[in-house]
Motif scaffolding. Sequence first.
Motif, PDB file in Angstrom:
ATOM      1  N   ASP A 157       1.306   6.680  -6.917  1.00 20.71           N
ATOM      2  CA  ASP A 157       0.191   7.560  -7.288  1.00 20.71           C
ATOM      3  C   ASP A 157       0.562   9.022  -7.099  1.00 20.71           C
ATOM      4  O   ASP A 157       0.188   9.880  -7.913  1.00 20.71           O
ATOM      5  CB  ASP A 157      -1.037   7.217  -6.450  1.00 20.71           C
ATOM      6  CG  ASP A 157      -1.570   5.829  -6.768  1.00 20.71           C
ATOM      7  OD1 ASP A 157      -1.224   5.308  -7.857  1.00 20.71           O
ATOM      8  OD2 ASP A 157      -2.315   5.272  -5.923  1.00 20.71           O
ATOM      9  N   ASP A 158       1.299   9.338  -6.023  1.00 20.84           N
ATOM     10  CA  ASP A 158       1.718  10.728  -5.808  1.00 20.84           C
ATOM     11  C   ASP A 158       2.668  11.190  -6.909  1.00 20.84           C
ATOM     12  O   ASP A 158       2.590  12.343  -7.379  1.00 20.84           O
ATOM     13  CB  ASP A 158       2.392  10.862  -4.445  1.00 20.84           C
ATOM     14  CG  ASP A 158       1.406  10.635  -3.307  1.00 20.84           C
ATOM     15  OD1 ASP A 158       0.188  10.738  -3.569  1.00 20.84           O
ATOM     16  OD2 ASP A 158       1.856  10.354  -2.168  1.00 20.84           O
ATOM     17  N   ASP A 165       3.384   7.630  10.177  1.00 19.00           N
ATOM     18  CA  ASP A 165       3.154   8.685   9.197  1.00 19.00           C
ATOM     19  C   ASP A 165       3.642  10.023   9.738  1.00 19.00           C
ATOM     20  O   ASP A 165       3.541  10.304  10.934  1.00 19.00           O
ATOM     21  CB  ASP A 165       1.652   8.752   8.871  1.00 19.00           C
ATOM     22  CG  ASP A 165       1.384   9.642   7.670  1.00 19.00           C
ATOM     23  OD1 ASP A 165       2.362  10.115   7.072  1.00 19.00           O
ATOM     24  OD2 ASP A 165       0.198   9.838   7.340  1.00 19.00           O
ATOM     25  N   LEU A 215       0.833  -1.216   0.000  1.00 25.60           N
ATOM     26  CA  LEU A 215       0.000   0.000   0.000  1.00 25.60           C
ATOM     27  C   LEU A 215       0.858   1.254   0.000  1.00 25.60           C
ATOM     28  O   LEU A 215       0.532   2.249  -0.672  1.00 25.60           O
ATOM     29  CB  LEU A 215      -0.916  -0.009   1.224  1.00 25.60           C
ATOM     30  CG  LEU A 215      -2.052  -1.029   1.213  1.00 25.60           C
ATOM     31  CD1 LEU A 215      -2.802  -0.989   2.551  1.00 25.60           C
ATOM     32  CD2 LEU A 215      -3.026  -0.747   0.071  1.00 25.60           C
ATOM     33  N   LYS A 216       1.958   1.230   0.734  1.00 27.27           N
ATOM     34  CA  LYS A 216       2.835   2.403   0.786  1.00 27.27           C
ATOM     35  C   LYS A 216       3.495   2.665  -0.572  1.00 27.27           C
ATOM     36  O   LYS A 216       3.564   3.807  -1.046  1.00 27.27           O
ATOM     37  CB  LYS A 216       3.899   2.168   1.860  1.00 27.27           C
ATOM     38  CG  LYS A 216       4.711   3.389   2.205  1.00 27.27           C
ATOM     39  CD  LYS A 216       5.591   3.091   3.403  1.00 27.27           C
ATOM     40  CE  LYS A 216       6.370   4.323   3.801  1.00 27.27           C
ATOM     41  NZ  LYS A 216       7.239   4.040   4.952  1.00 27.27           N
ATOM     42  N   LYS A 244       2.313   1.758  -3.475  1.00 26.43           N
ATOM     43  CA  LYS A 244       1.258   2.203  -4.373  1.00 26.43           C
ATOM     44  C   LYS A 244       0.928   3.673  -4.159  1.00 26.43           C
ATOM     45  O   LYS A 244       0.711   4.440  -5.118  1.00 26.43           O
ATOM     46  CB  LYS A 244       0.014   1.345  -4.156  1.00 26.43           C
ATOM     47  CG  LYS A 244      -1.101   1.637  -5.141  1.00 26.43           C
ATOM     48  CD  LYS A 244      -2.277   0.714  -4.883  1.00 26.43           C
ATOM     49  CE  LYS A 244      -3.408   1.034  -5.870  1.00 26.43           C
ATOM     50  NZ  LYS A 244      -4.592   0.171  -5.631  1.00 26.43           N
ATOM     51  N   LYS A 245       0.932   4.112  -2.883  1.00 31.64           N
ATOM     52  CA  LYS A 245       0.637   5.512  -2.589  1.00 31.64           C
ATOM     53  C   LYS A 245       1.734   6.432  -3.140  1.00 31.64           C
ATOM     54  O   LYS A 245       1.455   7.487  -3.735  1.00 31.64           O
ATOM     55  CB  LYS A 245       0.511   5.691  -1.076  1.00 31.64           C
ATOM     56  CG  LYS A 245       0.159   7.098  -0.653  1.00 31.64           C
ATOM     57  CD  LYS A 245       0.092   7.203   0.865  1.00 31.64           C
ATOM     58  CE  LYS A 245      -0.202   8.640   1.275  1.00 31.64           C
ATOM     59  NZ  LYS A 245      -0.208   8.783   2.746  1.00 31.64           N
TER      60      LYS A 245
END
Length: 579
Positions: free
Chosen positions: A197-198, A236, A190-191, A193-194
């Motif tokens: 996307d950014d 985070d 997930l990290k 992928k994030k």
Amino acid sequence: MALVSSALPSKASKLKNPPVGNKESKREDWRKAKELEEARKAGTAPALTDEEGKDINPHIPQYIATVPWYVGIDHPTLKHQRVQPEKIKEFNKLGEWYKRGVTDSISTKYRKGACENCGSLTHKKKDCVERPRKVGAKFSGEHIAPDEHSQPNLSLDYDGKRDRWNGYDPQEHERVIQEFAKVEEAKKHLKVKKLYDDMLSGEAKVEAQQQDGGSEDEEDEDKYADDFDMPGTNFDSKRRITVRNLRIREDTAKYLYNLDPNSAYYDPKTRSMRTNPFKDTGKTAEHSEFAGENFVRSSGDTLKMAASQMFAWDAERKGTDVHLQADPTKLELLQRQFTTKKENFKEKQKSSILDKYGGAEHLEAPPRELLLAQTEDYVEYSKHGSLIKGQEKAKVKSRYEEDVYINNHTSVWGSYWHEGKWGYSCCHSMVKMSYCVGEAGRSASSLVNPLAITAPDNKEEPEKSLLEQHKEKLEAEKMKKKDKKKKKKNKKKSKKESSSESSESEDEEKIRQAKIQKALKEQAEQEREADRLLRMDERKRPYNSLASINSYKEPTEEEMEAFRMKRKRTDDPMANFIS
């Protein structure tokens, strides 16, 4: 272990084989046995030995060393105190435990003696934990349940029965480790992928800016730095908190500004030095490198910021949606409008009071300190403030202000007394801090209280007792009766009217006597209650307990008569004989 000599005859031996001889021989044998026991305890005589040739400690108590009669041993021994070999039980090892679960083999047909419900051979129908079937496995022969592992008859010792981890399979924990590993792997995906996307969103934004014709070459590189995690952290950045009171290496530590231990207190736990470390050196706070944290907190816009925060809290509590950090511009405008309206309201209120009561000329006068301090006397002072030449200032006689009148009064509070209350003598006002109205207040109070203003030359008549008043009343009644008799003779009235009038006078006298007795009882009860409260501890006494006793009210005639009857007269020789 210690053992008493076996030469001492036991209780059982006394009962079974009583000694033969007279009392003197018995006493001599007992004395020799005691001497032998003491010698063995002292070490001068050899100790007793058991059947194995081991010495028996002579200090063992007799109730331990004595062999019970039912054991059947007649020689010195301690065998009856040791564990017998036939009673030693063999226990299973610590690693042995019950095997749980079912076997892999499953039967295809019903077996005799098995459970009639599920078909398992290791339990009966009454112990079956499966759902009761409509047609049991005994009659249907289908869905035969597997057999459980046969449970061995373990014989566990004390530690084995209480071992929490006995029979635990360590490989069962592998499933927990694998589950946590899968969760961590999913978080990493997930990290990634994030971040991907950014990056795509940032490239699309640059292409859109190039199509519009504008480019930002001097983009701030640290603009999106807070969106990425710092190395070495597992959380985070938006939830990261900072440690307060941290400093960088270029800054000078607070305790190094002044190494004098008596200059200012430094708290190493919070890294704070609140007072000025250069206060004793003569440096001012403005010209010193560090003037303390209190100086920093009370200088600049710190107080203004605190006032804004307080205004924001008050406004939010009264229903206005405003926040100092979220919308500072809106808060600044609201605070300015509120301050302007507040000042205008104060000015209007001040002008209206001056227009109504006057006195504006007193506000324009110079300060009172300047008026009182003007003098032609020459006085010289040193730089330290001590007097060099001239007359010293007179000391104040009292620390309280004298001849100070407030609210237009010409007298002080407490200069007038009436009916148990204090007031002002200039206006006869009984309300403290009230405004003086002068003669109008005196006339108004005289109308309310006609006896408030009395002539000082008028002498009060001596007060008559109730007995004298009663005698006068009886004489007046007698005169009335005589007049009535004359009238009766003239008008020829009946005797019934005269008898009724006399009965009425007697009734009035009875009522008056009853009132006097009642007043005497109430006065005695008040005295007893006052004595009880005075004897009570002040800490346990109820609040305002003497208010009802000390409350002022005008006494009645009956209460005054009761007071005169109860009052002690020292000059009366018969006063001591009154019960």
